[in-house]
Write a protein that holds these residues in place. Structure first.
Motif, short mmCIF file in Angstrom:
data_model
loop_
_atom_site.label_atom_id
_atom_site.label_comp_id
_atom_site.label_asym_id
_atom_site.label_seq_id
_atom_site.Cartn_x
_atom_site.Cartn_y
_atom_site.Cartn_z
N GLU A 1 0.81 -1.22 0.00
CA GLU A 1 0.00 0.00 0.00
C GLU A 1 0.85 1.27 0.00
N MET A 2 2.11 1.16 0.44
CA MET A 2 2.89 2.41 0.51
C MET A 2 3.35 2.91 -0.86
N PHE A 3 3.14 2.11 -1.89
CA PHE A 3 3.50 2.60 -3.23
C PHE A 3 2.28 3.03 -4.04
N MET A 4 1.12 3.14 -3.35
CA MET A 4 -0.07 3.67 -4.03
C MET A 4 0.12 5.16 -4.27
N THR A 5 -0.54 5.65 -5.31
CA THR A 5 -0.44 7.08 -5.63
C THR A 5 -0.83 7.91 -4.41
N GLY A 6 0.04 8.83 -4.01
CA GLY A 6 -0.30 9.75 -2.94
C GLY A 6 -0.10 9.20 -1.54
N ASN A 7 0.29 7.93 -1.39
CA ASN A 7 0.53 7.41 -0.05
C ASN A 7 1.69 8.19 0.60
N GLY A 8 1.56 8.46 1.90
CA GLY A 8 2.55 9.26 2.61
C GLY A 8 3.95 8.66 2.58
N ASN A 9 4.04 7.34 2.34
CA ASN A 9 5.35 6.69 2.31
C ASN A 9 5.91 6.55 0.91
N ASN A 10 5.14 7.01 -0.07
CA ASN A 10 5.57 6.88 -1.47
C ASN A 10 6.49 8.06 -1.81
N TYR A 11 7.66 8.07 -1.18
CA TYR A 11 8.55 9.23 -1.27
C TYR A 11 9.08 9.46 -2.68
N GLY A 12 9.14 8.38 -3.48
CA GLY A 12 9.73 8.51 -4.81
C GLY A 12 8.74 8.99 -5.85
N GLY A 13 7.47 9.21 -5.45
CA GLY A 13 6.48 9.75 -6.38
C GLY A 13 6.01 8.76 -7.45
N TYR A 14 6.08 7.46 -7.16
CA TYR A 14 5.62 6.45 -8.13
C TYR A 14 4.10 6.53 -8.24
N SER A 15 3.61 6.40 -9.49
CA SER A 15 2.16 6.41 -9.67
C SER A 15 1.80 5.56 -10.88
N ASN A 16 0.98 4.55 -10.65
CA ASN A 16 0.50 3.70 -11.74
C ASN A 16 -0.97 3.37 -11.43
#
Lengths: 312, 540
Positions: B450-465
């Motif tokens: 869940e941390m790599f979902m768009t906009g997740n607070g832990n998605n520091y690298g800005g990944y979005s798919n």
């Protein structure tokens, strides 16, 4: 105590207060420049949770407001609560400082007695193996940091020989090695200083007079020489107290001692603002007062020094 | 002088000989009804509603009892709950509590204690870091947290003193596992109000507990002494009367203390592990579920290209990293979810398969292709790796630097810094690559994915798919556990293919135990647990 002496002490107290105020102010604003948030963890908390935590601890207000609020509370003796463990900073200091203080005092006594002895022996037996031996110990003390000394004596004396416990601060036995580890550097400084100062004194005319009078070597050294030679040592005791009490973090970590050093260092790493300022105010005040006390003691030991601020 | 030296030397030698005989390695601390364990630091505070640190969680596991607890295999079993019913839509749990359980202040443990605790967690004044676990999961949680609804409207109700009904927003297959987590523990309202929110959990006499052990003494920064709670509902299963958690931070000190039989359990590092094994000491390990990886800033020129990121991922020899640098039993990562995480009783990582393949030559080719697409060249491409400033983190960073320079011919710099500074840089997206890691909150791949979902607070690298987001959203709503698992497998495969991160290793906890202590539970979810049958074995 003369009127001038009281005036001198009052003036020094005022300077001390100003020093501490400057210290607090600089610390307060400098620590806000530290990158990072006290509530940042490896897992990002939702922004609304971070906002709620900031509001709870007043960190949402402008810095200048926070500063004056902090000063106001500090004057009332309230240093706030730790942002990391929620305990009152005054409670943390009250619990941890006596341990660090005891460790420091034990180390100082150790350092003072052995340092003076080494210095005296080295100077009286100048040029002999005693002198070389004592100064070799001093050289090690000055050049080897306390974490090496601490680790070495823990390994050899506590683990290999089993003479003392490895960790803790409960029994008398458990207090010996950490005090010694902390004392080592300080002891070395004192012994070197004492040796130089003794050599100086021993060449003075009045010592020759004493010798001519037929006084014993013991009486000359301990009654006439040491009392004068000890002055430079007393002068450096203020900064040495500082060194011993502030430098305890490493020794406290090695011997797992519940002292204040940990809070002093870790609060900076964890951005625990209240603990940073709280421990700084505390140590700052302590050191300023320690220096004041040394100045007063100096006057008592040496009647030539007048507590008048130098305008005689 | 010579004579004194001779006497001293003789004395030291006699003492060394004498002490060698008396010190039995691994014998353990004295006492046949007590154990001493290294907690690795002072807990922040022992208030289950606010605890977010590992030492605090370990202390709570000793002294608090929730709806469920984890057994030695991390399977949730009833603790305060005797049994439970789950509704057909899997969104309503009804727990039937054991009668007769008591708090240390003599009050009975009832369903109201859970309701009170969960409502209090959602009061912003409490300052609970893990509040989101309740408000993202329990009906009306977010509205209660934001003050739009009253606490009583939260989806948790005491039907009677011993029946607790919990209404979830979506089905949560791992809810019974979560119910053992600290933020879901009960709190005795009377005690909490008498002691006061600001003081609760700060000292041994300022906490009221209901678990297997009572806190007898808490000397801050030194130790916590537990004694068996004779009133604990399952007290007959607790075999050790006294447990002491000591707080040591220096790794060499721990090692010396263990060898001197001052502590029974310590964690060891790679070097200490080697030394102990040479002495014939058995060193134990457990999968701690830590997943470590390099996280990419996917918005940086060059790193915005999936080929470049994949090339970096497959240019690092993670086997060599584990064997030569870490040396602590860590294993090369196969994806983001480590092998200890289970779905429907099976290791999720096995279902996903190995997604990371070390191949320097193919990586170099892929890198050049990717960089060319961005109008860049390998020899002009410079990246910086952010690491923490501890010795082992820096050693690891230097290994990555060496690997990437050698295998890809790019220039790599290492920027070590304190933990909080690193987090600040990550939050402001001021990085190229950062060494990051994740420990699970619950036994499900979702805790990682869940941390790599768009906009997740832990998605520091800005990944979005959007496709990735949709897979996870579908999985959240799915009630069929097999179908849900399939969606999660697809998600992880898609994630590693997109490479917003380069998995490096799954970490392992390495420790030694003295011979006197048996049956201590250590898993990725229970750093220590004495309640699964740990006992003292005295040598005859």
């Amino acid at each position: 105590m003369s009127k001038q002496q009281v005036y001198f002490i009052l003036k020094r107290l005022l300077y001390s207060a100003i020093t501490v105020l400057v210290l607090v102010t600089v610390t307060f604003f400098a620590m806000k420049l530290l990158p990072g948030d006290p509530f940042a963890t490896a897992k990002a908390l939702p922004p609304e949770t971070i906002a709620a935590l900031h509001a709870k601890y007043g960190l949402d207000k402008p810095e200048i407001v926070q500063y004056f609020m902090y000063l106001g509370n500090a004057l009332k003796g309230d240093l706030g609560v730790s942002l990391i463990n929620g305990r009152q900073v005054t409670d943390i200091i009250a619990q941890a400082f006596p341990v660090s203080f005891e460790l420091g005092i034990r180390a100082l006594i150790f350092a003072f007695i052995i340092g003076i002895l080494l210095g005296v022996v080295a100077s009286v037996k100048r040029g002999t193996a005693w002198d070389t031996g004592a100064m070799f110990v001093a050289l090690i003390g000055v050049s080897v940091p306390s974490f090496i000394i601490g680790s070495l004596i823990q390994y050899f004396i506590a683990l290999q020989l089993g003479l003392f416990p490895i960790t803790g601060w409960s029994s008398e036995m458990s207090k010996v090695l950490p005090s010694f580890a902390l004392a080592f550097a300080c002891m070395a400084t004192i012994s070197r200083l004492m040796r130089t100062s003794m050599l100086d004194v021993l060449n003075q005319d009045y010592i020759k007079t004493a010798k001519a009078k037929g006084l014993s070597q013991k009486a000359i050294v301990w009654k006439h020489a040491v009392r004068n030679a000890i002055m430079p040592v007393v002068t450096v005791m203020g900064p040495l107290v500082a060194g011993v009490l502030m430098g305890a973090f490493v020794v406290e970590t090695i011997f797992a001692i519940p002292g204040l050093g940990k809070y002093f260092v870790q609060s900076v790493q964890t951005n625990d603002y209240t603990v940073i300022t709280g421990t700084t105010i505390f140590y700052g005040t302590f050191l300023v007062l320690a220096n004041l006390v040394v100045d007063i003691i100096y006057g008592l030991i040496d009647p030539r020094v007048k507590l008048t601020g130098g305008k005689e | 002088m010579k004579r004194i030296l001779a006497v001293l030397l003789a004395g030291i030698m006699t003492l060394s000989v004498a002490s060698c005989g008396s010190k039995q390695l691994g014998k353990g601390t004295p006492g046949d009804d007590s154990a001493v364990l290294d907690l690795r630091g002072e807990p922040a505070e022992i208030n289950s509603m606010k605890t977010a640190d590992a030492p605090g969680g370990n202390v709570l596991r000793m002294c608090m009892s929730g709806l469920t607890k984890l057994d030695a295999n991390d399977t949730p079993v009833g603790d305060m709950a005797e049994s439970w019913d789950v509704s057909e839509d899997k969104k309503t749990y009804t727990f039937h509590l054991k009668e007769g359980a008591k708090w240390t202040n003599g009050e009975p443990v009832t369903a109201h204690d859970f309701v009170y605790a969960w409502q209090t967690v959602l009061n912003k004044d409490t300052g609970a870091p893990y509040a989101y676990m309740i408000y993202t999961m329990i009906e009306n949680g977010e509205a209660v947290y934001n003050g739009e609804k009253k606490p009583e409207e939260l989806g948790v109700k005491a039907i009677d003193d011993y029946t607790l009904e919990v209404k979830l927003i979506n089905p949560v297959p791992y809810f019974l596992h979560l119910a053992s987590f600290s933020v879901f523990l009960p709190v005795n309202q009377k005690a909490y109000e008498e002691i006061g929110a600001e003081n609760y959990g700060k000292d041994a006499d300022k906490i009221v507990t209901n678990g297997a052990y009572n806190i007898k003494e808490w000397k801050h920064d030194d130790h916590i002494q537990f004694v068996k709670n004779k009133d604990y509902i399952d007290a007959d299963q607790i075999k050790i009367d006294n447990v002491k958690y000591v707080m040591m931070t220096d790794q060499n000190t721990k090692y010396n203390a263990w060898k001197a039989n001052e502590v029974d359990v310590i964690n060891v590092n790679g070097e200490q592990r080697e030394a102990l094994e040479k002495e014939g000491i058995e060193v134990k390990t457990y999968v701690d579920n830590g997943s470590w990886y390099l996280q990419f800033n996917t918005e940086k020129p060059g790193l915005n290209n999936v080929k470049v990121r994949t090339a970096i991922m497959n240019a690092i020899d993670t086997k060599a990293l584990c064997e030569n640098v870490r040396k602590d039993g860590s294993v090369p990562a196969t994806g983001i979810t480590p092998s200890g995480i289970k779905v429907n009783g099976e290791s999720f990582a096995e279902s996903v398969g190995n997604l990371v393949n070390y191949d320097p030559e193919a990586s170099k080719k892929l890198l050049d292709e990717g960089l060319a697409e961005e109008g860049l060249k390998a020899e002009d491409f410079t990246i910086t790796i952010l690491s923490e400033d501890g010795a082992s983190a820096q050693k690891e960073a230097q290994f990555y630097q060496e690997q990437l320079q050698k295998n890809l011919g790019i220039k790599v710099e290492v920027a070590p810094m304190p933990f909080k500074s690193k987090i600040a840089k990550m939050q402001s997206k001021d990085f190229d690559i950062v060494m990051a890691g994740w420990a699970p909150d619950y036994n499900d791949p979702m805790t990682y994915l869940e941390m790599f979902m768009t906009g997740n607070g832990n998605n520091y690298g800005g990944y979005s798919n959007p496709e990735y987001d949709k897979l996870l959203q579908d999985a959240t709503k799915e009630t069929d556990t097999e179908k849900r698992k399939e969606l999660l497998v697809q998600a992880e495969q898609m994630l590693i293919k997109d490479a917003p991160l380069a998995p490096t290793y799954f970490s392992t906890g390495v420790y030694v135990v003295s011979n006197k202590l048996k049956g201590l539970t250590r898993t990725g979810f229970q750093e220590f647990d004495f309640t699964d049958g740990a006992e003292i074995v005295t040598e005859k």
